[in-house]
Every structure is written in structure tokens, then in C-alpha cells.
Design a protein around this motif. Structure first.
Motif, PDB file in Angstrom:
ATOM      1  N   LEU A  59      -1.189  -9.372  10.593  1.00  0.00           N
ATOM      2  CA  LEU A  59      -1.184  -7.916  10.737  1.00  0.00           C
ATOM      3  C   LEU A  59      -0.284  -7.273   9.681  1.00  0.00           C
ATOM      4  O   LEU A  59      -0.601  -6.228   9.119  1.00  0.00           O
ATOM      5  N   GLY A  60       0.860  -7.913   9.421  1.00  0.00           N
ATOM      6  CA  GLY A  60       1.782  -7.376   8.428  1.00  0.00           C
ATOM      7  C   GLY A  60       1.200  -7.346   7.037  1.00  0.00           C
ATOM      8  O   GLY A  60       1.494  -6.447   6.236  1.00  0.00           O
ATOM      9  N   ALA A  61       0.342  -8.315   6.724  1.00  0.00           N
ATOM     10  CA  ALA A  61      -0.240  -8.409   5.380  1.00  0.00           C
ATOM     11  C   ALA A  61      -1.535  -7.610   5.237  1.00  0.00           C
ATOM     12  O   ALA A  61      -2.132  -7.585   4.171  1.00  0.00           O
ATOM     13  N   CYS A  62      -1.972  -6.944   6.314  1.00  0.00           N
ATOM     14  CA  CYS A  62      -3.273  -6.269   6.305  1.00  0.00           C
ATOM     15  C   CYS A  62      -3.357  -5.056   5.383  1.00  0.00           C
ATOM     16  O   CYS A  62      -4.434  -4.739   4.885  1.00  0.00           O
ATOM     17  N   ALA A  63      -2.252  -4.337   5.222  1.00  0.00           N
ATOM     18  CA  ALA A  63      -2.322  -3.023   4.572  1.00  0.00           C
ATOM     19  C   ALA A  63      -2.940  -3.064   3.172  1.00  0.00           C
ATOM     20  O   ALA A  63      -3.893  -2.326   2.896  1.00  0.00           O
ATOM     21  N   PRO A  64      -2.431  -3.888   2.235  1.00  0.00           N
ATOM     22  CA  PRO A  64      -3.053  -3.886   0.901  1.00  0.00           C
ATOM     23  C   PRO A  64      -4.488  -4.415   0.922  1.00  0.00           C
ATOM     24  O   PRO A  64      -5.327  -3.965   0.137  1.00  0.00           O
ATOM     25  N   VAL A  65      -4.782  -5.351   1.835  1.00  0.00           N
ATOM     26  CA  VAL A  65      -6.144  -5.880   1.955  1.00  0.00           C
ATOM     27  C   VAL A  65      -7.088  -4.775   2.419  1.00  0.00           C
ATOM     28  O   VAL A  65      -8.161  -4.552   1.842  1.00  0.00           O
ATOM     29  N   ALA A  66      -6.686  -4.053   3.482  1.00  0.00           N
ATOM     30  CA  ALA A  66      -7.519  -2.976   4.016  1.00  0.00           C
ATOM     31  C   ALA A  66      -7.735  -1.878   2.977  1.00  0.00           C
ATOM     32  O   ALA A  66      -8.832  -1.323   2.856  1.00  0.00           O
ATOM     33  N   HIS A  67      -6.688  -1.557   2.212  1.00  0.00           N
ATOM     34  CA  HIS A  67      -6.835  -0.524   1.181  1.00  0.00           C
ATOM     35  C   HIS A  67      -7.880  -0.916   0.141  1.00  0.00           C
ATOM     36  O   HIS A  67      -8.745  -0.101  -0.220  1.00  0.00           O
ATOM     37  N   LEU A  68      -7.812  -2.140  -0.350  1.00  0.00           N
ATOM     38  CA  LEU A  68      -8.782  -2.571  -1.367  1.00  0.00           C
ATOM     39  C   LEU A  68     -10.197  -2.603  -0.804  1.00  0.00           C
ATOM     40  O   LEU A  68     -11.160  -2.251  -1.495  1.00  0.00           O
ATOM     41  N   LEU A  69     -10.344  -2.999   0.464  1.00  0.00           N
ATOM     42  CA  LEU A  69     -11.672  -2.990   1.087  1.00  0.00           C
ATOM     43  C   LEU A  69     -12.192  -1.563   1.243  1.00  0.00           C
ATOM     44  O   LEU A  69     -13.389  -1.304   1.085  1.00  0.00           O
ATOM     45  N   ARG A  70     -11.315  -0.613   1.505  1.00  0.00           N
ATOM     46  CA  ARG A  70     -11.732   0.796   1.575  1.00  0.00           C
ATOM     47  C   ARG A  70     -12.121   1.315   0.200  1.00  0.00           C
ATOM     48  O   ARG A  70     -13.104   2.047   0.056  1.00  0.00           O
ATOM     49  N   GLU A  71     -11.357   0.937  -0.811  1.00  0.00           N
ATOM     50  CA  GLU A  71     -11.685   1.363  -2.171  1.00  0.00           C
ATOM     51  C   GLU A  71     -13.049   0.835  -2.606  1.00  0.00           C
ATOM     52  O   GLU A  71     -13.771   1.500  -3.355  1.00  0.00           O
ATOM     53  N   ASP A  72     -13.400  -0.361  -2.142  1.00  0.00           N
ATOM     54  CA  ASP A  72     -14.702  -0.959  -2.486  1.00  0.00           C
ATOM     55  C   ASP A  72     -15.801  -0.542  -1.522  1.00  0.00           C
ATOM     56  O   ASP A  72     -16.909  -1.107  -1.554  1.00  0.00           O
ATOM     57  N   LYS A  73     -15.503   0.446  -0.646  1.00  0.00           N
ATOM     58  CA  LYS A  73     -16.482   0.997   0.300  1.00  0.00           C
ATOM     59  C   LYS A  73     -17.008  -0.035   1.292  1.00  0.00           C
ATOM     60  O   LYS A  73     -18.096   0.113   1.850  1.00  0.00           O
ATOM     61  N   VAL A  74     -16.233  -1.100   1.528  1.00  0.00           N
ATOM     62  CA  VAL A  74     -16.621  -2.116   2.501  1.00  0.00           C
ATOM     63  C   VAL A  74     -16.320  -1.620   3.923  1.00  0.00           C
ATOM     64  O   VAL A  74     -17.076  -1.864   4.860  1.00  0.00           O
ATOM     65  N   ILE A  75     -15.183  -0.949   4.088  1.00  0.00           N
ATOM     66  CA  ILE A  75     -14.831  -0.314   5.359  1.00  0.00           C
ATOM     67  C   ILE A  75     -14.513   1.144   5.077  1.00  0.00           C
ATOM     68  O   ILE A  75     -14.278   1.535   3.915  1.00  0.00           O
ATOM     69  N   THR A  76     -14.512   1.949   6.115  1.00  0.00           N
ATOM     70  CA  THR A  76     -14.250   3.383   5.920  1.00  0.00           C
ATOM     71  C   THR A  76     -12.957   3.845   6.575  1.00  0.00           C
ATOM     72  O   THR A  76     -12.324   4.783   6.092  1.00  0.00           O
ATOM     73  N   LEU A  77     -12.535   3.202   7.663  1.00  0.00           N
ATOM     74  CA  LEU A  77     -11.389   3.690   8.424  1.00  0.00           C
ATOM     75  C   LEU A  77     -10.136   2.862   8.168  1.00  0.00           C
ATOM     76  O   LEU A  77     -10.214   1.662   7.890  1.00  0.00           O
ATOM     77  N   VAL A  78      -8.999   3.519   8.251  1.00  0.00           N
ATOM     78  CA  VAL A  78      -7.702   2.839   8.194  1.00  0.00           C
ATOM     79  C   VAL A  78      -7.487   2.129   9.529  1.00  0.00           C
ATOM     80  O   VAL A  78      -7.531   2.771  10.589  1.00  0.00           O
ATOM     81  N   PRO A  79      -7.281   0.817   9.541  1.00  0.00           N
ATOM     82  CA  PRO A  79      -7.092   0.122  10.821  1.00  0.00           C
ATOM     83  C   PRO A  79      -5.739   0.449  11.446  1.00  0.00           C
ATOM     84  O   PRO A  79      -4.728   0.563  10.758  1.00  0.00           O
ATOM     85  N   ILE A  80      -5.746   0.591  12.764  1.00  0.00           N
ATOM     86  CA  ILE A  80      -4.522   0.831  13.521  1.00  0.00           C
ATOM     87  C   ILE A  80      -4.384  -0.270  14.563  1.00  0.00           C
ATOM     88  O   ILE A  80      -5.323  -0.558  15.310  1.00  0.00           O
ATOM     89  N   PHE A  81      -3.211  -0.898  14.589  1.00  0.00           N
ATOM     90  CA  PHE A  81      -2.929  -1.963  15.541  1.00  0.00           C
ATOM     91  C   PHE A  81      -1.715  -1.553  16.371  1.00  0.00           C
ATOM     92  O   PHE A  81      -0.793  -0.916  15.862  1.00  0.00           O
ATOM     93  N   ALA A  82      -1.712  -1.942  17.626  1.00  0.00           N
ATOM     94  CA  ALA A  82      -0.572  -1.630  18.498  1.00  0.00           C
ATOM     95  C   ALA A  82      -0.145  -2.874  19.260  1.00  0.00           C
ATOM     96  O   ALA A  82      -0.979  -3.621  19.773  1.00  0.00           O
TER      97      ALA A  82
END
Length: 384
Positions: free
Chosen positions: A164-187
Motif C-alpha cells: 500500500l505504501g508503494a502504491c502512489a507512484p505506481v497508481a499515478h503512472l497507470l493513471r497517466e497511461d489511461k489504464v485507471i481513472t480514479l485515485v485509489p483510497i485505502f483505509a
């Protein structure tokens, strides 16, 4: 430490304390410059910075306000100003950056941690983050890895926290490549003493910087929503780690969970009636709390696809938690460098890794469109 001039009588006399420009500070992103002065005033030297454009003929009142003593003599004032300007030629030149995360510099995709990652310019690679207590590394990467190996690997829930801690840069690059659209939120939800905070500090914050609250990587919600979103925008693709949402019961979590996954603040008008540019952010958000955030919303079905909540014991016992806290308090801010270098080198295959995990999860869980699909995608980001 005095500046002297030769008078008409042939003797030297002091006109003021020594004053000089010691450092020229260059903003890595904008190129704007500040200059750092040093005045050898009593009882000890004084250092201060000024924008480059304020180093001009009207500089004297500013120098005097910082402790310089000088008689009112225009000739000697002119001599002093010339000496100050000459001192800039020997001043150290350093770069600083005022934000974190991904950006583009000199047409290169760069990640700004305490130092930039991915820049080819040697001088700019030495740029330091303007708030060093947040990101300046401590300990060694080897020690950090040994702690992970000994205290996290094999403890499945903490392995999840590390991912979960390492997700942020991975999620950003996937959003930039239009693979995902939303910022993931974990609790991370649970009662006190279940290890929520220590898992955020040890397994998440330590990747990127200090785990000290307020001055380190961990944020809080003790701010307006506008200010909170502005903070997120200053750390693009850094994880937003927020501890103890239970301490701010007045927050509207329904609105929060609808707004944050879009990666932008709501549009607003300025005093002139024109629409102001909305703050944008990207990455991943991790919150902790004793109460479920979903239970604090209006219960709309759509919200359930915007956050993953984990109710788990994160540490084995109190002794395990103490070992984690002691170890990662002394070793942090180092793993971000190999992590980001890997992501920059292999960015092209990230969508393929994500697609493979997404397909694997759909097959294992059973696929249905809509909210369930959003949740599967968040799990796929973690797996990636």
C-alpha cells in the motif's frame, strides 16, 4: 570581520561590519533565484535570504534592518554595494525544490524526493527539498532492507501495508497511461493497539521519508478541505498518509470520498467571477481510523467503489510494534530511490503487469461490472 576604506588622510577606517552574499539559491522548477546574505553583526552572524530582484540600489535599508551599522555617507554606501555585488561571484550556487513527486524538467520525467530521481544534469541532481526534515534520508538502504526482511516479510498483513505504501507512484503512472481513472483510497480501520499507526510509519512512510507526524510524511486532517487538497497537490504521486481520521468528526466524508478519487478539487470562482484553476493531485491516499469511513457517509452505493477498507491486526504484538518503530525511526527515505528508478526504467510494462493482475483477480473473485470492478482494479494496483 569589518569592511574598511582608505580615507583622505591615508588611513583605513571601518565603514560597517562585513556583509556578503554567501549562497545563490535557484528554484529547480521555476529558475527563480534567492540570495543568502551573511552579516557579521554582534553578538553573532546573521543570515537571511532575499529574492534576487531585491538586490538593487535600494538594498541598504534592508541590510540595516538586519543589523548592519553604517554612517550615512553616499560614497561609502556605493562602495559597500559594489563589494556586495562582487561577493556574489564567489557565492555557492545550489538548487532547491518546493514540491515532491513526479514532474517534467528539461523534457525528462523526474521524481522529486529529497533529491531528484531521473535527471541527467549532475548539478540539478543535487537539488534538495526545501523542507528537509520531511524527506532527508536517515540510516542506510541496507539497514532498511534488513528491517523489512526481518520484521515485515512473512507477516502477511504488514506485507500488504508495504505494498500500500508503494502504491502512489505506481497508481499515478497507470493513471497517466489511461489504464485507471480514479485515485485509489485505502483505509486501515480498527481499535487502538492493532498496529495501524506503526504500519503506516514503518511500512509506508519510511519508503519516502520521515515518519514523524506533522513534520514528516504523515499528514492529518486538521485543516480545511481546500487546504488539505492543496497539500496533496504539492506532493504529486507521493502517498498521502493520514493518521486518525477519528480525530476530525466534523469532516464530511461523503463529500471527501466523492472528491478525492477524481484527483482534483472542486471548481471555484474568484472574486472577478472567473473560474479558478482547480488543484490537481495523483497517487494514492491511505487513512487510518477507529471507525469505518463508509459508516460515516450517507451510504450511497457508489461510495463503496471508491475506497478499500482493511480491518486487520497489523503487528503480532507490542514487542513487534516496538521493534518496528525503533528500527524505522532510524532508517527511512532511502527505498524511494531504487523504487522510482525501477518504475522509470520499466514504465512501459506497468500496464501489462496491471492487466495480468486484473485478469487474475477477475477470474479468482468472479467478475461483475460496476462497483465490484472498481474494487478489483484497486486490488490490481496493490498487486502491481
Amino acid at each position: 570581520h569589518a569592511i574598511e576604506v582608505k580615507g583622505p588622510d591615508g588611513n583605513h577606517h571601518k565603514i560597517c561590519e562585513e556583509v556578503a552574499i554567501r549562497t545563490v539559491i535557484i528554484d529547480l522548477l521555476s529558475g527563480k533565484q534567492e540570495v543568502e546574505f551573511e552579516i557579521f553583526a554582534n553578538p553573532e552572524p546573521v543570515r537571511f535570504t532575499l529574492p534576487r530582484e531585491k538586490v538593487n540600489r535600494r538594498l541598504m535599508p534592508t541590510l540595516i534592518s538586519y543589523g548592519l551599522t553604517m554612517i550615512d555617507n553616499q560614497d561609502e554606501t556605493d562602495i559597500l554595494l559594489e563589494l556586495v555585488w562582487d561577493s556574489e561571484q564567489n557565492a555557492e550556487r545550489v538548487y532547491r525544490h518546493n514540491r515532491l513527486g513526479f514532474c517534467e524538467i528539461d523534457r525528462e520525467l523526474v521524481f522529486l524526493a529529497h533529491h531528484p530521481i531521473g535527471l541527467s544534469s549532475d548539478r540539478k541532481l543535487l537539488s534538495e527539498y526545501a523542507v528537509p526534515e520531511r524527506t532527508k534520508p536517515a540510516g542506510t538502504l541496507c539497514s532498511w532492507m534488513k528491517l523489512v526482511e526481518k520484521e515485515i516479510l512473512g507477516h502477511v498483513n504488514l506485507e500488504l501495508a508495504l505494498a500500500l505504501g508503494a502504491c502512489a507512484p505506481v497508481a499515478h503512472l497507470l493513471r497517466e497511461d489511461k489504464v485507471i481513472t480514479l485515485v485509489p483510497i485505502f483505509a486501515l480501520i480498527g481499535a487502538s493497539s492493532t498496529g495501524k499507526t506503526i504500519s503506516v510509519k514503518a511500512a509506508m512512510a519510511s519508503i519516502f521519508g520521515s515518519a514523524e507526524e506533522d513534520i514528516g510524511m504523515i499528514m492529518n486532517l486538521n485543516a480545511t478541505q481546500n487546504a488539505f487538497v492543496a497539500q496533496l497537490a504539492q506532493a504529486y504521486a507521493m502517498p498521502a498518509l493520514i493518521d486518525e481520521t477519528s480525530s476530525v468528526p466534523e469532516w464530511d466524508f461523503t463529500k471527501l470520498l466523492y472528491t478525492l478519487p477524481t484527483g482534483r478539487d472542486k471548481l471555484r470562482c474568484g472574486s472577478d467571477g472567473c473560474i479558478k484553476e482547480a488543484a490537481r493531485f495523483s497517487g494514492a491516499i491511505v487513512l487510518t481510523g477507529e471507525r469505518s469511513l463508509l459508516e460515516q457517509t450517507n451510504g450511497n452505493r457508489g461510495i463503496w467503489g471508491r475506497i478499500l477498507e482493511f480491518t486487520l491486526p497489523w503487528t503480532d504484538d507490542e514487542a513487534h510494534a516496538q521493534r518496528l518503530e525503533r528500527g524505522f525511526r532510524c532508517n527511512y527515505g532511502l527505498a524511494v530511490y531504487p523504487l522510482i528508478r525501477w518504475l522509470l526504467k520499466y514504465r512501459a510494462i506497468l500496464p501489462k503487469i496491471f492487466d495480468a493482475q486484473y485478469s487474475r483477480l477477475k477470474k479468482a473473485i468472479g467478475y461483475s461490472p460496476g462497483i465490484e470492478d472498481r474494487l478489483i482494479k484497486m486490488y490490481a494496483i496493490i498487486m502491481t
